[in-house]
Enzyme design. Structure first.
Site, PDB file in Angstrom:
ATOM      1  N   GLY A 113     -62.451 -22.080  50.877  1.00  0.00           N
ATOM      2  CA  GLY A 113     -61.229 -22.266  51.676  1.00  0.00           C
ATOM      3  C   GLY A 113     -60.148 -22.743  50.729  1.00  0.00           C
ATOM      4  O   GLY A 113     -59.356 -21.961  50.204  1.00  0.00           O
TER       5      GLY A 113
ATOM      6  N   GLY B 223     -48.508 -43.532  77.217  1.00  0.00           N
ATOM      7  CA  GLY B 223     -49.651 -44.262  77.758  1.00  0.00           C
ATOM      8  C   GLY B 223     -50.663 -43.288  78.349  1.00  0.00           C
ATOM      9  O   GLY B 223     -50.852 -42.179  77.833  1.00  0.00           O
TER      10      GLY B 223
ATOM     11  N   GLU C 158     -53.125 -22.886  55.642  1.00  0.00           N
ATOM     12  CA  GLU C 158     -52.134 -22.655  54.574  1.00  0.00           C
ATOM     13  C   GLU C 158     -52.239 -23.695  53.467  1.00  0.00           C
ATOM     14  O   GLU C 158     -51.257 -24.020  52.810  1.00  0.00           O
ATOM     15  CB  GLU C 158     -50.709 -22.697  55.147  1.00  0.00           C
ATOM     16  CG  GLU C 158     -50.416 -21.635  56.162  1.00  0.00           C
ATOM     17  CD  GLU C 158     -50.191 -20.292  55.505  1.00  0.00           C
ATOM     18  OE1 GLU C 158     -50.889 -19.347  55.888  1.00  0.00           O
ATOM     19  OE2 GLU C 158     -49.350 -20.204  54.601  1.00  0.00           O
ATOM     20  N   GLY C 159     -53.452 -24.221  53.279  1.00  0.00           N
ATOM     21  CA  GLY C 159     -53.680 -25.239  52.258  1.00  0.00           C
ATOM     22  C   GLY C 159     -53.619 -26.623  52.894  1.00  0.00           C
ATOM     23  O   GLY C 159     -52.613 -26.980  53.514  1.00  0.00           O
TER      24      GLY C 159
ATOM     25  N   LEU D 160     -58.425 -14.230  53.432  1.00  0.00           N
ATOM     26  CA  LEU D 160     -58.731 -14.885  52.152  1.00  0.00           C
ATOM     27  C   LEU D 160     -59.930 -15.828  52.313  1.00  0.00           C
ATOM     28  O   LEU D 160     -60.901 -15.764  51.559  1.00  0.00           O
ATOM     29  CB  LEU D 160     -57.496 -15.663  51.682  1.00  0.00           C
ATOM     30  CG  LEU D 160     -57.603 -16.429  50.372  1.00  0.00           C
ATOM     31  CD1 LEU D 160     -57.848 -15.471  49.203  1.00  0.00           C
ATOM     32  CD2 LEU D 160     -56.317 -17.221  50.097  1.00  0.00           C
TER      33      LEU D 160
HETATM   34  C1  LIG Z   1     -56.680 -21.993  63.143  1.00  0.00           C
HETATM   35  C2  LIG Z   1     -56.885 -21.535  61.742  1.00  0.00           C
HETATM   36  C3  LIG Z   1     -56.318 -20.349  61.320  1.00  0.00           C
HETATM   37  C4  LIG Z   1     -56.525 -19.882  60.023  1.00  0.00           C
HETATM   38  N1  LIG Z   1     -56.002 -18.671  59.633  1.00  0.00           N
HETATM   39  C5  LIG Z   1     -56.337 -18.159  58.416  1.00  0.00           C
HETATM   40  C6  LIG Z   1     -55.929 -16.829  58.051  1.00  0.00           C
HETATM   41  O1  LIG Z   1     -55.246 -16.129  58.801  1.00  0.00           O
HETATM   42  N2  LIG Z   1     -56.344 -16.341  56.853  1.00  0.00           N
HETATM   43  C7  LIG Z   1     -57.094 -17.069  55.975  1.00  0.00           C
HETATM   44  O2  LIG Z   1     -57.426 -16.559  54.917  1.00  0.00           O
HETATM   45  N3  LIG Z   1     -57.481 -18.351  56.306  1.00  0.00           N
HETATM   46  C8  LIG Z   1     -57.133 -18.890  57.494  1.00  0.00           C
HETATM   47  N4  LIG Z   1     -57.534 -20.162  57.847  1.00  0.00           N
HETATM   48  C9  LIG Z   1     -58.369 -20.926  56.926  1.00  0.00           C
HETATM   49  C10 LIG Z   1     -57.625 -22.079  56.270  1.00  0.00           C
HETATM   50  O3  LIG Z   1     -56.684 -21.606  55.368  1.00  0.00           O
HETATM   51  C11 LIG Z   1     -58.698 -23.003  55.612  1.00  0.00           C
HETATM   52  O4  LIG Z   1     -59.365 -23.647  56.676  1.00  0.00           O
HETATM   53  C12 LIG Z   1     -58.087 -24.000  54.670  1.00  0.00           C
HETATM   54  O5  LIG Z   1     -57.645 -23.374  53.501  1.00  0.00           O
HETATM   55  C13 LIG Z   1     -59.097 -25.106  54.275  1.00  0.00           C
HETATM   56  O6  LIG Z   1     -60.285 -24.545  53.840  1.00  0.00           O
HETATM   57  P1  LIG Z   1     -61.673 -25.051  54.452  1.00  0.00           P
HETATM   58  O7  LIG Z   1     -61.542 -25.089  55.921  1.00  0.00           O
HETATM   59  O8  LIG Z   1     -62.752 -24.203  53.867  1.00  0.00           O
HETATM   60  O9  LIG Z   1     -61.848 -26.529  53.967  1.00  0.00           O
HETATM   61  P2  LIG Z   1     -62.397 -27.034  52.508  1.00  0.00           P
HETATM   62  O10 LIG Z   1     -61.714 -26.294  51.416  1.00  0.00           O
HETATM   63  O11 LIG Z   1     -63.890 -26.957  52.561  1.00  0.00           O
HETATM   64  O12 LIG Z   1     -61.921 -28.504  52.531  1.00  0.00           O
HETATM   65  C14 LIG Z   1     -62.598 -29.560  53.223  1.00  0.00           C
HETATM   66  C15 LIG Z   1     -61.928 -30.879  52.859  1.00  0.00           C
HETATM   67  O13 LIG Z   1     -62.030 -31.112  51.450  1.00  0.00           O
HETATM   68  C16 LIG Z   1     -60.731 -31.315  50.895  1.00  0.00           C
HETATM   69  N5  LIG Z   1     -60.690 -30.729  49.554  1.00  0.00           N
HETATM   70  C17 LIG Z   1     -61.088 -29.498  49.195  1.00  0.00           C
HETATM   71  N6  LIG Z   1     -60.867 -29.324  47.870  1.00  0.00           N
HETATM   72  C18 LIG Z   1     -60.318 -30.461  47.407  1.00  0.00           C
HETATM   73  C19 LIG Z   1     -59.866 -30.891  46.125  1.00  0.00           C
HETATM   74  N7  LIG Z   1     -59.913 -30.093  45.057  1.00  0.00           N
HETATM   75  N8  LIG Z   1     -59.367 -32.141  46.009  1.00  0.00           N
HETATM   76  C20 LIG Z   1     -59.281 -32.966  47.092  1.00  0.00           C
HETATM   77  N9  LIG Z   1     -59.706 -32.615  48.333  1.00  0.00           N
HETATM   78  C21 LIG Z   1     -60.204 -31.377  48.480  1.00  0.00           C
HETATM   79  C22 LIG Z   1     -59.793 -30.597  51.835  1.00  0.00           C
HETATM   80  O14 LIG Z   1     -58.467 -31.080  51.724  1.00  0.00           O
HETATM   81  C23 LIG Z   1     -60.428 -30.890  53.168  1.00  0.00           C
HETATM   82  O15 LIG Z   1     -60.042 -32.161  53.602  1.00  0.00           O
HETATM   83  C24 LIG Z   1     -57.315 -20.659  59.129  1.00  0.00           C
HETATM   84  C25 LIG Z   1     -57.856 -21.884  59.544  1.00  0.00           C
HETATM   85  C26 LIG Z   1     -57.655 -22.315  60.831  1.00  0.00           C
HETATM   86  C27 LIG Z   1     -58.286 -23.615  61.268  1.00  0.00           C
END
Ligand SMILES: Cc1cc2nc3c(=O)[nH]c(=O)nc-3n(C[C@H](O)[C@H](O)[C@H](O)COP(=O)(O)OP(=O)(O)OC[C@H]3O[C@@H](n4cnc5c(N)ncnc54)[C@H](O)[C@@H]3O)c2cc1C
Length: 406
Positions: free
Chosen positions: A147, A361, A385-386, A141
């Site tokens: 993200g 520590g 997962e959000g 996704l």
């Molecule tokens: C180890 C790992 C495994 C993963 N596995 C999968 C997988 O199998 N499949 C898959 O599809 N994805 C996967 N992901 C992706 C993961 O789901 C995303 O990293 C996650 O959804 C956050 O998206 P982003 O990293 O783009 O951060 P962003 O969406 O860019 O967010 C950055 C910051 O902004 C904040 N933010 C964003 N929007 C808002 C809002 N509207 N209001 C307030 N704050 C906000 C967020 O909370 C965060 O602090 C994985 C990620 C990791 C690190």
């Protein structure tokens, strides 16, 4: 009305998985973390683990762990699949989270196939896991520009004869590089938002589908996280999940992505609890050995108090996760409770892991002491997962929607 006792079957699964986690998984944990990989022969042993966890990831009618505890019904004849997954998942995460995330099986790709796939698609894609050897599914996704903002995906799909042509990039996909197939979410028209979403099963070897870089991460290092590239990738029309008619109702592609979270978020919460419980158990033993028995010191009372706080946090988090899983098993809408469980459990688990490093520590920073690893591993639980912020938005929207209007 409320019963906190595990059924004999649940208690048996918990004990069995715990023993496996303790004697087989934990011993390879630190080395796998250092090597950023889990040995192949160990992976083969893991193939049997899914059946032992009775997680029911592959439904029984498609060759999964039929007849096991995961298929067991409760007193009202309802499935206990989600509850079993949480119980087994917490124990395995207690052993090692990367091992758990690397378990062969459909993984997060399973729910969209199960919820949206036609009977033929379920037969085909779940059938892969009946074949000998190691097989994985994955869930694609997230994109470089989308993200948290799931509605904003830009990976494009266009019908061309009996194929769909997909172009785009997916990132941070768990087991993406080694998966036999990945559920890829794309859009027919980015201006349509959620209504434009479609879900495809893209099989390994499909022309135009390749694996980009493997991410080098701070924690869960032995779990593979891959970038996926789709360049004029031609996917047969039979691989559109649910078939074309399914999407005429509107936001079905988006709903396929979201429905996964109703069962996966409580599970992710439980996994975080498993890691934090491992840190807590380890630190309790360290405190007992070093401060209580060997050199009693005045700060012991405060350390014990911090341990007590950790216990409270984890028990409360577990109850929230179990409630959300129970609702999923009952077929009761649980989006709010699933987000509450995930948001609370991730925060609680991070706090417990941080406190454990602090209590130990300088020893808490030593790489052979495990808590250093668990401290690194736990951070992602407030991200994937959000994120925590997104869970809180989901909760607050639902609370206001449910509030009576005057
Ligand atoms: C180890 C790992 C495994 C993963 N596995 C999968 C997988 O199998 N499949 C898959 O599809 N994805 C996967 N992901 C992706 C993961 O789901 C995303 O990293 C996650 O959804 C956050 O998206 P982003 O990293 O783009 O951060 P962003 O969406 O860019 O967010 C950055 C910051 O902004 C904040 N933010 C964003 N929007 C808002 C809002 N509207 N209001 C307030 N704050 C906000 C967020 O909370 C965060 O602090 C994985 C990620 C990791 C690190």
């Amino acid at each position: 009305m409320i019963d906190f006792e595990l059924t004999p079957q649940q208690a048996q699964v918990k004990e069995m998985v715990h023993q496996f986690a303790k004697h087989v998984v934990r011993p390879i944990s630190l080395q796998a973390d250092k090597d950023h990989r889990i040995p192949d022969d160990f992976m083969l042993r893991l193939s049997n683990m899914r059946a032992m966890m009775q997680a029911g990831e592959v439904p029984a009618e498609y060759g999964g762990e039929g007849g096991g505890a995961g298929e067991a019904k409760d007193k009202k004849g309802k499935s206990q699949k989600n509850r079993f997954s949480l119980i087994g998942g917490e124990e395995m995460a207690w052993g090692d989270i990367s091992v758990l995330l690397s378990l062969p099986g459909p993984g997060l790709g399973g729910p969209p196939v199960q919820f949206t796939g036609t009977p033929e698609q379920k037969q085909r894609f779940f059938g892969v896991f009946k074949q000998p050897g190691l097989h994985w599914g994955a869930y694609g996704l997230t994109e470089p520009g989308a993200g948290s903002d799931v509605a904003g995906i830009r990976t494009a799909c266009k019908k061309d004869g009996k194929h769909w042509v997909i172009n785009g990039r997916k990132c941070f996909i768990t087991n993406g590089g080694r998966a036999d197939w990945v559920v890829v979410f794309a859009t027919v028209d980015a201006t349509k938002g959620r209504a434009g979403h479609r879900a495809f099963v893209v099989e390994r070897g499909t022309p135009g589908f390749s694996c980009g870089k493997i991410e080098d991460k701070m924690g869960i290092c032995a779990s593979e996280t891959a970038e996926l590239v789709l360049e004029d990738c031609r996917v047969p029309e039979e691989n559109l999940l649910g078939g074309e008619a399914h999407y005429e109702r509107g936001k079905e592609g988006f709903m396929a992505a979201m429905k996964t979270f109703d069962s996966s978020r409580p599970m992710v919460g439980a996994l975080g609890i498993g890691i934090a419980r491992a840190a807590w158990d380890y630190t309790r033993d360290f405190v007992k050995e070093n401060y209580v028995l060997a050199r009693p010191i005045p700060r012991y009372a405060q350390l014990a108090d911090t341990l007590a706080k950790g216990k409270r946090l984890l028990d409360a988090a577990r109850l929230m996760c179990w409630r959300a899983a129970w609702m999923a098993d009952e077929g009761v809408p649980n989006a709010k409770e699933a987000s509450m469980a995930k948001a609370y459990a991730a925060r609680a688990a991070m706090q417990v892991c941080r406190d454990c490093v602090q209590i130990m520590g300088a020893h808490g920073l030593e790489q052979h002491q495990f808590v250093e690893k668990w401290y690194r591993d736990i951070k992602v639980f407030d991200i994937f997962e959000g994120t925590g912020q997104i869970q809180r938005i989901v909760i607050s929207k639902r609370i206001l929607r449910e509030a009576p209007s005057f």
